[in-house]
Design a protein around this motif. Structure first.
Motif, short mmCIF file in Angstrom:
data_model
loop_
_atom_site.label_atom_id
_atom_site.label_comp_id
_atom_site.label_asym_id
_atom_site.label_seq_id
_atom_site.Cartn_x
_atom_site.Cartn_y
_atom_site.Cartn_z
N HIS A 247 0.69 -1.15 0.11
CA HIS A 247 0.25 -0.27 -0.07
C HIS A 247 0.85 1.45 0.09
CE1 HIS A 247 -3.21 -2.65 0.45
NE2 HIS A 247 -3.12 -2.93 1.71
N ARG A 254 3.93 4.90 4.39
CA ARG A 254 3.49 3.88 4.95
C ARG A 254 3.38 3.86 6.57
NH1 ARG A 254 4.49 -2.03 5.94
NH2 ARG A 254 2.81 -3.07 5.06
N TYR A 289 -2.21 -3.54 -3.43
CA TYR A 289 -1.65 -1.92 -3.29
C TYR A 289 -2.86 -1.45 -3.34
CZ TYR A 289 1.51 1.93 -4.01
OH TYR A 289 2.02 3.13 -3.89
N ASN A 296 -0.67 7.57 -2.63
CA ASN A 296 0.20 6.63 -3.12
C ASN A 296 -0.16 6.29 -4.57
OD1 ASN A 296 -2.36 5.38 -3.42
ND2 ASN A 296 -1.55 3.45 -1.91
N LEU A 305 8.00 1.40 -6.70
CA LEU A 305 7.40 0.35 -6.47
C LEU A 305 8.18 -0.60 -7.15
CD1 LEU A 305 5.27 -2.05 -5.21
CD2 LEU A 305 3.84 -1.35 -6.77
N VAL A 316 1.48 -7.95 -8.67
CA VAL A 316 0.80 -6.85 -7.70
C VAL A 316 -0.59 -6.92 -8.22
CG1 VAL A 316 0.79 -4.28 -8.02
CG2 VAL A 316 3.11 -5.32 -8.03
N LEU A 318 -3.82 -4.44 -7.60
CA LEU A 318 -4.01 -2.90 -7.67
C LEU A 318 -5.59 -2.87 -6.99
CD1 LEU A 318 -2.54 -1.45 -10.62
CD2 LEU A 318 -1.67 -1.49 -8.37
#
Ligand code: SAH
Ligand code: SF4
Length: 398
Positions: A247, A254, A289, A296, A305, A316, A318
């Motif tokens: 994330h 973070r 994420y 972000n 990333l 990943v 999303l």
């Protein structure tokens, strides 16, 4: 709320009197070894435990009298001392997109959520299971993070969530892998599974056992917010797939949205991922994420990333932020999400955009339980206003 949503206040029909559940031990949730030891206490041999295991977890049977390969004498002995219990079904909701959600109530009145999320073609899908009631962590985007931890769920309560889902889809006896609708499991419901390690490990081993529920470890994914010291153990002892709620790509961001980062910062988290046992190009670690507008989701974030994931067997996911009342974030624009995804994919890492499912049934993590708490509170206020609050009308312990 959509017209197609169903709210079914259904109870498990196991025809047990309250006395039964108070005095008899539930056999669900015992590991294989524990079941063998339990049967030894009533003088039964290990092969009897194996037969029982088959009935409990392959056939989904709850009535000892129907366990036909077990002798009548043993059936009677089992019925005297034990029960086979599921969590109680409080509410069931079906979304217009066929996502299905159950609010389950445990013996002490606590509640947790379980969700079935079908794939696009609706022939298969994942059951999303909770590991705790509430969560000790307070991620800012997560609805569960607004609820204090009440307690860890037991192995019986974790396995029981999947069994309720199988009951609902009639998938007993365990269908073969190709025929299953409930094909996958994700530990992505309420709670942090690695803060309830022992119970989650026992439950997942029961679920993955080939002579019972038989979901292969390749179809089970455990999601963690990044409890670094437990990640290696999870890989070695459970051996399922790993998902990491990343994330953010800098410690600054973070720390702000996931306070656990202050304890286990990004460098340590990425090292633990690199060392996760069993990860390979064929079994990649999923990095979740959430796309939060202006927080972000920039192209620079996407490039950072890529730097973080360099050399890791990664994919990943999303996730468009699923807003809930009172949340301080907005979901990124679709254009920003697509740009982000393209930057990742152009560098050879898969980065699909998760389709939001079940939005019409409070599908954001922890929302259904909160809604249930809210309704209890408003029922209490109504009772107080009507002057009928007394010992018999107490609001259940939260
Ligand atoms: N505690 C574990 C597992 C439960 S949360 C973990 O954090 O990984 C499961 C996933 O749901 C996490 O990736 C979490 O970040 C995500 N999530 C939580 N709230 C969300 C929201 N409002 N919208 C979209 N995803 C959310
Ligand atoms: Fe807990 Fe996971 Fe929600 Fe964070 S995202 S509060 S760890 S359930």
């Amino acid at each position: 709320m959509d017209a197609q949503n169903r709210c079914v206040p259904r109870r498990q029909s196991l025809s047990l009197s309250p006395m039964d559940t108070d005095t008899k031990k539930n056999l669900i949730g015992l590991s294989r070894d524990e079941l063998i030891a339990e049967m030894a206490t009533i003088g039964e041999k290990p092969f009897r435990a194996k037969q029982l295991w088959h009935w409990l977890y392959n056939r989904g049977e709850t009535d000892f009298a129907k366990m036909s390969s077990i002798s009548k004498v043993m059936q009677a002995r089992l019925a005297e001392q034990y029960v086979v219990l599921r969590p109680q079904l409080e509410r069931e909701m079906i979304s217009t997109d066929t996502t299905r959600k159950w609010l389950l109530k445990f013996d002490d009145g606590n509640e947790a959520e379980t969700v079935y999320i079908p794939d696009e073609d609706e022939t298969r899908g994942a059951v999303c299971i909770s590991s705790q009631v509430g969560c000790t962590l307070t991620c800012k985007f997560c609805h569960t993070g607004t609820q204090l931890l009440v307690r860890n769920l037991t192995p019986a309560e974790i396995v029981g969530q999947f069994m309720v889902a199988r009951d609902a889809y009639g998938e007993w006896p365990t269908p073969d892998d190709q025929a299953r609708q409930l094909s996958n499991i994700v530990m992505m419901g309420m709670g942090e599974p690695l803060y309830n390690f022992d119970n989650v490990a026992t439950a997942l081993k029961i679920i993955m056992d080939g002579e019972g529920i038989a979901i292969s470890k390749r179809r089970v994914t455990l999601s963690t917010s990044g409890v670094v010291p437990m990640m290696k153990r999870a890989g070695a002892e459970i051996g399922c797939n790993l998902a990491v709620s990343l994330h953010a790509v800098t410690d600054d961001v973070r720390d702000r949205i996931m306070p656990i980062n202050k304890k286990y910062p990004l460098a340590e988290l990425m090292r633990a991922c690199a060392e996760y046992p069993g990860a390979s190009n064929a079994r990649r670690i999923t990095f979740e994420y959430i796309m939060l507008k202006g927080v972000n989701d920039s192209a620079a974030d996407a490039r950072q990333l890529l730097r973080l994931l360099k050399g890791l067997p990664a994919k990943v996911n999303l996730i468009p932020f699923n807003p809930w009342p009172g949340s301080e974030f907005e979901c990124s624009d679709m254009k920003a999400i697509r740009t982000f995804s393209d930057i990742i994919q152009d560098n050879g890492i898969s980065a699909p955009i998760r389709k939001s499912r079940g939005a019409d049934i409070l599908a954001a993590c922890g929302q259904l339980r909160s809604e249930s708490q809210r309704q209890k509170c408003s029922r209490l206020s109504e009772r107080l206003a009507a002057g009928i609050e007394d010992e018999h009308h107490k609001v259940p312990a939260e």
